[in-house]
Design a protein around this motif. Structure first.
Motif, mmCIF file in Angstrom:
data_model
loop_
_atom_site.group_PDB
_atom_site.id
_atom_site.type_symbol
_atom_site.label_atom_id
_atom_site.label_comp_id
_atom_site.label_asym_id
_atom_site.label_seq_id
_atom_site.Cartn_x
_atom_site.Cartn_y
_atom_site.Cartn_z
ATOM 1 N N UNK A 167 0.829 -1.206 0.000
ATOM 2 C CA UNK A 167 0.000 0.000 0.000
ATOM 3 C C UNK A 167 0.863 1.257 0.000
ATOM 4 N N UNK A 168 1.898 1.276 0.818
ATOM 5 C CA UNK A 168 2.757 2.459 0.894
ATOM 6 C C UNK A 168 3.613 2.605 -0.350
ATOM 7 N N UNK A 169 4.077 1.500 -0.906
ATOM 8 C CA UNK A 169 4.886 1.572 -2.119
ATOM 9 C C UNK A 169 4.074 2.132 -3.281
ATOM 10 N N UNK A 170 2.777 1.796 -3.351
ATOM 11 C CA UNK A 170 1.929 2.320 -4.416
ATOM 12 C C UNK A 170 1.740 3.822 -4.298
ATOM 13 N N UNK A 171 1.675 4.339 -3.070
ATOM 14 C CA UNK A 171 1.459 5.766 -2.868
ATOM 15 C C UNK A 171 2.754 6.564 -2.852
ATOM 16 N N UNK A 172 3.772 6.036 -2.194
ATOM 17 C CA UNK A 172 5.009 6.781 -1.983
ATOM 18 C C UNK A 172 6.121 6.413 -2.956
ATOM 19 N N UNK A 173 5.975 5.306 -3.661
ATOM 20 C CA UNK A 173 7.073 4.807 -4.465
ATOM 21 C C UNK A 173 7.957 3.894 -3.628
ATOM 22 N N UNK A 174 8.927 3.225 -4.241
ATOM 23 C CA UNK A 174 9.797 2.312 -3.490
ATOM 24 C C UNK A 174 10.638 3.069 -2.479
ATOM 25 N N UNK A 175 10.935 2.448 -1.320
ATOM 26 C CA UNK A 175 11.760 3.119 -0.314
ATOM 27 C C UNK A 175 13.158 3.407 -0.857
ATOM 28 N N UNK A 176 13.725 4.492 -0.381
ATOM 29 C CA UNK A 176 15.074 4.849 -0.777
ATOM 30 C C UNK A 176 16.086 4.026 0.015
ATOM 31 N N UNK A 177 17.316 4.005 -0.453
ATOM 32 C CA UNK A 177 18.357 3.262 0.250
ATOM 33 C C UNK A 177 18.629 3.907 1.604
ATOM 34 N N UNK A 178 18.989 3.070 2.585
ATOM 35 C CA UNK A 178 19.179 3.571 3.942
ATOM 36 C C UNK A 178 17.879 3.550 4.710
#
Length: 385
Positions: free
Chosen positions: A131-142
């Motif tokens: 759900x969060x990846x769809x809204x925010x995009x993939x998490x950044x490194x770190x």
């Protein structure tokens, strides 16, 4: 995507900070106080009314219970009845804005890293990675900790379920359209039915202006229109439309391009049919997610009308799909709409009407019930004079 902002607060005799996330465009809170299951709902309500956000450190389900308790207290202060439909509309919007602001003051932490995705570090928290990846995009490194309003996070989870399950569309034989987060869902299907049943003008090319999920392009493709150019300016909508059209087997007939209203001449040409379902209410959105409902100054509506004659073939038609709810709310008159049509060098060659089927149209407790009960959605068939 929301811009990167940082919020700070005091906790455990130290200063803390985290990224603020809000896809609804809410401003970061100035004051934050940790809270858990020991905080009474009345005390929590008093704090949020005073402008203090509550960062939840207890059980996730306890946070949901507190949010429900806050909602009951906020809803007790319902909007007063106005002197007429227009005032009722503005009073309701003020009440909705206050409700969103106060309920948005209950926050939860959100951890993220590229290896493990997103997670809410609270007991009994759901899996929010997709759900969060769809809204925010993939998490950044770190690794990074963010704060997000619980109300918004629950909205993300609900939107993910809509996307996963899809919305059945009768005009597509019950096939499903899968709306992405932030893209208007075709759950109100009247406007789709109008496009499915209105007689098509002869021609080889159609435009679908502001395609959203791509549902109208899919209907036109199923009806045999040889070539369709679908436009939108929202990257989420463009990706959503492409995915739906591919899933529905219509991508061979439909080209999806990024544009504000009409495609560039190099992408298309004059069309025999141009379809547009603009936001129906001429009011200012209070968040990015409201742009599908509110069209400030009727910008999209008037832009569509003013550009039609330059993009239609000589015998082509523009299909304007519009509810008359704005008229019943005294936000726009029928005379204004007809005046804009005439000033754009257009004439009305036909109109198809349909009554709404959504539950709010029959809900007497809705503050705008009288207007919703009288509402009609129309497909205006327009041609050059």
């Amino acid at each position: 995507m929301s811009e990167r902002q940082v919020v700070g607060w005091s906790e455990d005799d130290g200063e803390r900070s985290a990224r603020w996330r809000s896809e609804s465009g809410a401003k970061p809170p100035r004051h934050i106080r940790p809270a858990d299951d020991r905080m009474p709902a009345d005390a929590a309500y008093k704090l949020v009314c005073e402008g203090t956000a509550l960062l939840w450190r207890g059980d996730f389900q306890g946070a949901r219970q507190l949010l429900a308790a806050l909602r009951r207290r906020v809803d007790r202060k319902s909007a007063k009845a106005g002197a007429g439909p227009r005032e009722n509309f503005h009073l309701q919007r003020q009440a909705q804005s206050r409700r969103a602001r106060l309920l948005g003051m209950l926050l939860v932490p959100l951890d993220s890293d590229a290896a493990h995705g997103y997670a809410v570090p609270l007991r009994r928290a759901p899996d929010v990675r997709e759900a969060c990846a769809e809204a925010y995009g993939p998490p950044e490194s770190g690794e990074e900790t963010s704060l997000v309003a619980l109300r918004e996070l629950l909205g993300l989870i609900g939107a993910h379920e809509w996307r996963r399950k899809g919305v059945p569309v009768p005009a597509l034989g019950g096939d499903r359209v899968h709306p992405a987060y932030g893209v208007f869902s075709p759950v109100r299907g009247e406007y789709v039915d109008l496009v499915a049943r209105t007689e098509l003008p002869a021609g080889e090319l159609a435009y679908d202006i502001g395609t959203g999920t791509g549902v109208l392009s899919a209907v036109l493709a199923r009806r045999g229109v040889p070539r369709i150019v679908a436009t939108d300016q929202d990257p989420r909508a463009l990706a959503c439309a492409r995915a739906n059209l591919d899933r529905l087997g219509a991508s061979g007939r439909v080209t999806v391009v990024q544009a504000d209203l009409f495609p560039a001449a190099a992408d298309a040409g004059r069309a025999s049919l141009i379809v547009c379902n603009p936001p129906w209410l001429p009011a200012k959105p209070t968040s990015p997610l409201e742009h599908a409902v509110y069209d400030p100054g009727s910008r999209m509506l008037r832009g569509f009308l003013d550009g039609l004659t330059d993009h239609l073939t000589a015998d082509g038609e523009g299909w304007l799909i519009l509810s008359d709810l704005a008229e019943h709310l005294q936000l726009r008159t029928r005379e204004e709409l007809l005046g804009w049509i005439g000033a754009a060098g257009l004439r009305v060659v036909g109109r198809e009407d349909i009554r709404p089927r959504h539950p709010r149209a029959a809900d007497p407790d809705d503050p705008l019930h009288a207007a919703r009960a009288a509402e009609i959605t129309s497909l205006w068939r327009l041609a050059a004079r």
